[in-house]
Design a protein around this motif. Structure first.
Motif, short mmCIF file in Angstrom:
data_model
loop_
_atom_site.label_atom_id
_atom_site.label_comp_id
_atom_site.label_asym_id
_atom_site.label_seq_id
_atom_site.Cartn_x
_atom_site.Cartn_y
_atom_site.Cartn_z
N THR A 97 0.79 -1.23 0.00
CA THR A 97 0.00 0.00 0.00
C THR A 97 0.82 1.28 0.00
OG1 THR A 97 -0.17 0.02 2.40
CG2 THR A 97 -1.90 -1.11 1.20
N ILE A 98 1.99 1.29 0.65
CA ILE A 98 2.77 2.52 0.69
C ILE A 98 3.10 3.04 -0.72
CG2 ILE A 98 5.07 3.41 1.21
CD1 ILE A 98 3.77 3.58 3.69
N PRO A 99 3.47 2.16 -1.66
CA PRO A 99 3.75 2.68 -3.00
C PRO A 99 2.52 3.32 -3.65
CG PRO A 99 4.68 0.49 -2.75
CD PRO A 99 3.81 0.73 -1.56
N VAL A 100 1.33 2.86 -3.29
CA VAL A 100 0.12 3.48 -3.85
C VAL A 100 -0.02 4.91 -3.32
CG1 VAL A 100 -2.37 3.32 -4.02
CG2 VAL A 100 -0.98 1.26 -4.17
N LEU A 101 0.27 5.09 -2.03
CA LEU A 101 0.25 6.44 -1.47
C LEU A 101 1.29 7.30 -2.18
CD1 LEU A 101 -0.59 8.51 0.73
CD2 LEU A 101 1.31 7.65 2.07
N ALA A 102 2.47 6.72 -2.40
CA ALA A 102 3.52 7.48 -3.09
C ALA A 102 3.02 7.89 -4.47
CB ALA A 102 4.79 6.64 -3.21
N GLY A 103 2.36 6.97 -5.17
CA GLY A 103 1.81 7.31 -6.48
C GLY A 103 0.78 8.42 -6.37
N ALA A 104 -0.10 8.33 -5.38
CA ALA A 104 -1.17 9.32 -5.25
C ALA A 104 -0.59 10.71 -5.00
CB ALA A 104 -2.11 8.92 -4.13
N VAL A 105 0.38 10.82 -4.09
CA VAL A 105 0.91 12.16 -3.82
C VAL A 105 1.77 12.64 -4.99
CG1 VAL A 105 0.75 12.02 -1.31
CG2 VAL A 105 2.86 11.34 -2.45
N THR A 106 2.34 11.70 -5.75
CA THR A 106 3.06 12.13 -6.95
C THR A 106 2.10 12.76 -7.95
OG1 THR A 106 4.60 10.32 -6.62
CG2 THR A 106 4.62 11.36 -8.76
N MET A 107 0.90 12.17 -8.08
CA MET A 107 -0.09 12.78 -8.97
C MET A 107 -0.48 14.17 -8.48
SD MET A 107 -2.59 9.57 -9.71
CE MET A 107 -1.90 7.94 -9.56
N LEU A 108 -0.57 14.33 -7.16
CA LEU A 108 -0.84 15.66 -6.63
C LEU A 108 0.25 16.63 -7.06
CD1 LEU A 108 -1.80 15.69 -2.85
CD2 LEU A 108 -3.17 16.39 -4.79
N LEU A 109 1.48 16.15 -6.94
CA LEU A 109 2.62 17.00 -7.27
C LEU A 109 2.56 17.41 -8.73
CD1 LEU A 109 5.23 17.90 -5.72
CD2 LEU A 109 6.40 16.18 -7.06
N THR A 110 2.26 16.47 -9.63
CA THR A 110 2.22 16.84 -11.04
C THR A 110 1.01 17.72 -11.33
OG1 THR A 110 1.08 14.81 -11.63
CG2 THR A 110 3.46 14.81 -11.81
N ASP A 111 -0.09 17.50 -10.63
CA ASP A 111 -1.23 18.41 -10.80
C ASP A 111 -0.86 19.82 -10.37
OD1 ASP A 111 -2.89 16.50 -11.80
OD2 ASP A 111 -4.53 16.87 -10.39
N ARG A 112 -0.03 19.91 -9.33
CA ARG A 112 0.33 21.22 -8.82
C ARG A 112 1.33 21.94 -9.72
NH1 ARG A 112 -0.05 22.75 -3.61
NH2 ARG A 112 2.09 23.48 -3.53
N HIS A 113 2.29 21.17 -10.27
CA HIS A 113 3.39 21.85 -10.95
C HIS A 113 3.56 21.51 -12.42
CE1 HIS A 113 4.66 23.54 -7.20
NE2 HIS A 113 4.67 22.35 -6.65
N PHE A 114 3.00 20.42 -12.89
CA PHE A 114 3.28 20.04 -14.27
C PHE A 114 2.03 19.98 -15.13
CE2 PHE A 114 6.70 18.19 -11.69
CZ PHE A 114 7.75 18.91 -12.22
N GLY A 115 0.96 20.56 -14.66
CA GLY A 115 -0.21 20.75 -15.52
C GLY A 115 -1.04 19.51 -15.81
N THR A 116 -0.87 18.42 -15.06
CA THR A 116 -1.76 17.27 -15.30
C THR A 116 -3.12 17.53 -14.66
OG1 THR A 116 -0.92 16.21 -13.32
CG2 THR A 116 0.11 15.60 -15.40
N HIS A 117 -4.10 16.71 -15.01
CA HIS A 117 -5.46 16.90 -14.48
C HIS A 117 -5.99 15.64 -13.83
CE1 HIS A 117 -5.15 19.91 -17.76
NE2 HIS A 117 -5.71 20.68 -16.85
N PHE A 118 -5.20 15.03 -12.97
CA PHE A 118 -5.69 13.80 -12.35
C PHE A 118 -6.92 14.07 -11.48
CE2 PHE A 118 -1.35 12.29 -13.14
CZ PHE A 118 -1.64 11.05 -13.68
N PHE A 119 -6.88 15.20 -10.78
CA PHE A 119 -7.92 15.41 -9.78
C PHE A 119 -8.79 16.60 -10.13
CE2 PHE A 119 -4.18 13.59 -7.46
CZ PHE A 119 -4.67 12.30 -7.50
N ASP A 120 -8.96 16.81 -11.43
CA ASP A 120 -9.67 17.99 -11.87
C ASP A 120 -10.68 17.62 -12.94
OD1 ASP A 120 -10.37 20.51 -12.90
OD2 ASP A 120 -8.55 21.26 -11.94
N ALA A 121 -11.96 17.92 -12.69
CA ALA A 121 -13.01 17.52 -13.63
C ALA A 121 -12.81 18.15 -15.00
CB ALA A 121 -14.37 17.91 -13.07
N ALA A 122 -12.24 19.34 -15.07
CA ALA A 122 -12.07 19.99 -16.37
C ALA A 122 -11.26 19.12 -17.32
CB ALA A 122 -11.40 21.34 -16.20
N GLY A 123 -10.33 18.36 -16.78
CA GLY A 123 -9.51 17.50 -17.63
C GLY A 123 -10.01 16.07 -17.66
N GLY A 124 -11.15 15.79 -17.08
CA GLY A 124 -11.66 14.42 -17.06
C GLY A 124 -11.25 13.68 -15.79
#
Ligand code: HEM
Ligand SMILES: [Cu+2]
Lengths: 530, 301
Positions: free
Chosen positions: A216-243
């Motif tokens: 499970t720890i690697p899944v948490l690592a993945g989840a916060v990495t997605m947060l990081l890319t949403d914050r700084h690299f323009g991905t839309h994992f957690f944003d409805a506008a991007g699906g």
């Protein structure tokens, strides 16, 4: 099988001294000591933070801090208590005791073991640095999202969120390394003759914990990495506008988060029966039943995560599935409770401090489990979710079930680790003060939650004033009582009555056959287990 | 229970590598945070340059120390400190490590499935009277319906999805072949045929490098000609995160393979004692398996 000789590591007995000893050590006892010390320090740090919160909540209205700082203290308190106090304490015991209990010369991967510990101080720095930076006008403090990092708030937050994300990464690496080490040690280093079904319960608890961490720890690592890319690299994992979908984060987080609560407790469920059998002076009841229950709880904990956000919206069949599967976990848990009680049944019990803590633990943790069942009810949870009832529930599981369990372990093993008996009077005083003030702190919170007081809000309506005042006063007593604990530990390390090898009259197991304190290299000769 | 030929377990002497790597990680992480702090707070732009330097220093420390740490292990290995008992520890440890890596990729596959099956179709399934996303079809691949993100308007660009049967198919062939060549090299090692070992490893390294070159080309195409970027909504995010992390693992794997190749040329490893080789081979197969998942779920279906 014959006794196997494990030669002395004479070339290493002259290990470096002073600070270099601790920076470079590969010795499982040194590393265990560092984990335990770190845990104790962080316990005090996290504790003082929450006393700030309780001071603010002493009265309605805003007195001491602005709401943003209030939320930062709450989030960092939780992350510190979970990742820097409770988990390192369990890992510290694992390092100290697993090799002793299974008759191994050391942990299997000693240098990685050292790294596992030395990842913790940097993570603690990352967690707390934003507070200091804010004092110098850099950024606006630590993360203000609570320990759960929910977006969109965590995407809008300042540098505190980034610091917490990386802290979680380092803590994650540390946990995975620790788990790998424990798995390898348990598979490969047991004394000849010690089959899996003869392994001490503590080792079993940790084995399952280690598997859960790796899953499970690697899944948490993945989840916060997605947060990081949403914050700084323009991905839309957690944003409805991007699906994407903010609720997806909740799924990922709790896929880790729910097993995590068992990760925190399985090691404790391991040594609690050992303490019970020692002070009841009879073998633990239902060894096999306990092992199978631990495995069942570990496996089931991975498939119930969505009970943490019933109210976020999901299809009714999903609600039903997560409700029933959650409730089903209480069945193997009930088996464990039965075995613990049956171990004491008709034993010739005595109540030294470790046993006091253990018996208190059974009752208080029982309350935690029962209130969990209440929360698992979808219909009821609509009312209780995000209220102080949840706060009270998880403090009965985490403070009583986790920390007080660890305290039982400390009093139980401290004489073995230091070679000195602790002060029994102070120990008992510590227990009673802790148990009483703990209940006075958190029972009012159940009522507050039932009456509708939400968590993570610095102000509240007037009708909640009395209970909050009681809770705050008791919290300060609880906090101050821990100083007795610290004092007792320090004076035991410094000196005190010599402890015998067996320490406790009823203690059984390989760790009690060694001298107190054990030699620097534990089993120069691997014992044979029949 | 534990059966081991010898009865002395090697407990290595202490070293400063782990602590130093941790310090490097601290510098790398905080340096990174400073360098991007301006994203959330324009006043912090002045931290960008010092942050970058911290990152470089941190990364340099990590690389240097990892290298020194592993060389120490190699020396311990060739001087015969590790016997069967220790060897078994390494094997179990490596398996557990690979399992944790699988869990890491599972998080991103989970995100892919969630978006494809749940969030993207759901966004198109609102009641037509009330939907804020009028023309959104909810089909995959999708860059999302668009809308306001943190105060700025996001309009999904027209993206061309990455087809499966061009470069990706070639990449699949490359990686699968490399899986075969490394097994062939292993057979060589078991038969004490050093030529076969070295040739097999060399081919594997070459195939891995070719894969990386193809992937770099693919990314270039995506950004310049296909309008496919990390910011291309659900599809872009999952595509680049999954293939990116995979590519990073291939890079690490290739570096490890090169080290193993050099060691083989120096005469390290024997038919009986070659955990270093096998660990890397397992890692390589793991990278291979993840790629198959990517090929099927990201490119093909
Ligand atoms: C049979 C046992 C248990 C059941 C049925 C149960 C059920 C639940 C449910 C349904 C919630 C979500 C409540 C809400 O947010 O509305 C919850 C929250 C929580 N539980 Fe339990 N629980 C159990 C045991 C435990 C144990 C053993 C621990 C810890 C060691 C634990 C720790 C927590 C924590 C930390 C939260 C709150 C997390 C947060 O929102 O920050 N629970 N529990
Ligand atoms: Cu839960």
């Amino acid at each position: 099988m014959s006794t196997t000789t494990v030669a002395h590591h004479d070339e290493h007995t002259d290990h470096p001294t002073g600070i270099m000893r601790w920076l470079t050590t590969t010795n499982h006892k040194d590393i265990g000591t560092m984990y335990l010390t770190f845990s104790l320090i962080m316990f005090l740090v996290g504790g003082s933070m929450i006393l700030g919160i309780r001071a603010e909540l002493f009265q309605p209205g805003l007195q001491l801090m602005n709401p943003d700082f209030f939320n930062q203290l709450i989030g960092v308190h939780a992350l510190i208590m979970i990742f820097a106090a409770l988990m390192p304490a369990a890992t510290g015991f694992a390092n100290w005791m697993i090799p002793l209990q299974i008759g191994a010369p050391d942990m299997a991967l000693p240098r990685l073991n050292n790294w596992g510990f030395w990842l913790l101080p940097p993570s603690a720095i990352l967690l707390t640095l934003p507070f200091t930076l804010a004092l110098f006008g850099i950024g606006d403090g630590a993360l203000a999202t609570g320990w759960t990092f929910y977006p969109p708030l965590s995407i809008q937050g300042g540098i505190g969120v980034d610091f917490a994300i990386f802290a979680v990464h380092l803590l994650g690496i540390s946990s995975v390394l620790g788990s790998i080490n424990i798995i390898v040690t348990l598979f490969n280093m047991r004394a000849p003759g010690m089959t899996f079904m003869k392994m001490p319960m503590f080792a079993w608890g940790w084995l399952i914990t280690a598997f859960l961490l790796i899953a499970t720890i690697p899944v948490l690592a993945g989840a916060v990495t997605m947060l990081l890319t949403d914050r700084h690299f323009g991905t839309h994992f957690f944003d409805a506008a991007g699906g994407g979908d903010p609720i997806m984060f909740q799924h990922l987080f709790w896929f880790f988060g729910h097993p995590e609560v068992y990760i925190l407790l399985l090691p404790v469920w391991g040594f609690i029966p050992q303490i019970l059998q020692t002070f009841s002076r009879k073998p633990m009841y239902g060894y096999k039943a306990q092992v199978y229950s631990l495995i069942a709880i570990g496996a089931m904990s991975i498939i119930v995560w969505a009970h943490h956000f019933f109210t976020a919206g999901m299809p009714v069949p999903a609600l039903l599935y997560f409700m029933y599967s959650t409730m089903a976990i209480s069945l193997p848990l009930a088996v464990l409770f039965f075995c613990w009680i049956k171990t004491m049944w008709r034993g010739s019990m005595s109540f030294e401090t470790p046993m006091l803590f253990t018996v208190g633990w059974i009752i208080l943790f029982g309350i935690g489990g029962l209130t969990g069942l209440v929360l698992a009810d979808v219909a009821a949870d609509a009312q209780y979710h995000n209220s102080y009832f949840v706060v009270a529930h998880f403090h009965y599981t985490l403070f009583a079930g986790g920390i007080m369990g660890i305290m039982a372990g400390v009093y139980y093993w401290l004489p073995k680790m230091t070679g000195h008996m602790y002060n029994e009077k102070l120990g008992q005083l510590h227990f009673w003060l802790t148990a009483i003030s703990f209940n006075l702190t958190f029972i009012p919170q159940f009522f507050l939650g039932l009456a509708g007081m939400p968590r993570r809000i610095p102000d509240y309506a007037l009708q909640f004033a009395e209970f909050n005042m009681i809770s705050s006063i008791a919290a300060f007593v609880l906090g101050l009582s821990q100083l007795i604990f610290v004092y007792n530990i320090i004076s035991t390390v410094r000196g005190g009555k010599k402890a015998t090898d067996q320490v406790w009259e009823g203690a059984e197991g390989l760790e009690w056959t060694l001298s107190s304190p054990p030699p620097y290299h534990s089993f120069s000769e691997q014992p044979t287990v029949k | 229970m534990t059966t081991h030929s010898n009865n002395h377990y090697y407990v290595p002497h202490g070293a400063l590598y782990p602590v130093t790597i941790s310090a490097g990680l601290l510098a790398l992480a905080s340096g990174f945070i400073f360098s991007v702090a301006t994203d959330t707070n324009k006043d912090l732009a002045y931290l960008q340059t010092p942050g970058k330097w911290m990152m470089y220093i941190g990364a340099a420390i990590i690389i240097l120390m990892t290298f020194k740490w592993l060389s120490a292990v190699v020396i311990e290995s060739i001087t015969g400190q590790y016997k069967q008992w220790e060897d078994k520890s390494f094997r179990i440890g490596m398996i557990a490590f690979i399992c944790s890596e699988l869990a890491f990729f599972a998080a991103f596959f989970g995100a892919l499935f969630y978006m494809r099956i749940i969030s993207v179709p759901d966004l198109a399934a609102f009641d037509p009277l009330f939907t804020p996303y009028k023309d959104f079809l909810g089909t995959w691949p999708s860059a999302g319906p668009g809308g306001v993100v943190l105060g700025t308007e996001y309009t999904p660009g027209k993206l061309t999805p990455m087809g499966a049967w061009g470069l990706p198919a070639i990449n699949t062939a490359l990686l699968l072949t490399s899986g075969a060549t490394i097994t062939w090299a292993h057979w060589g090692l078991l038969k004490d045929n050093r030529k076969q070992l070295i040739l097999g490893l060399f081919l594997t390294v070459a195939l891995g490098t070719a894969f990386l070159i193809c992937q770099a080309f693919e990314y270039y195409e995506a950004y310049t000609h296909m309008g496919l970027t990390m910011g291309s909504g659900a599809y872009g995010a999952t595509f680049f995160m999954l293939t990116g992390f995979h590519g990073f693992h291939v890079t690490l794997g290739t570096i490890m393979l090169i080290v193993i190749l050099l060691r083989s040329m120096k005469g390290h490893f024997s038919a009986k004692n070659h955990f270093g080789f096998e660990g890397v081979a397992w890692y390589w197969h793991f990278v291979d398996v993840v790629w198959l998942g990517l090929f099927i779920f990201v490119y093909w279906l």
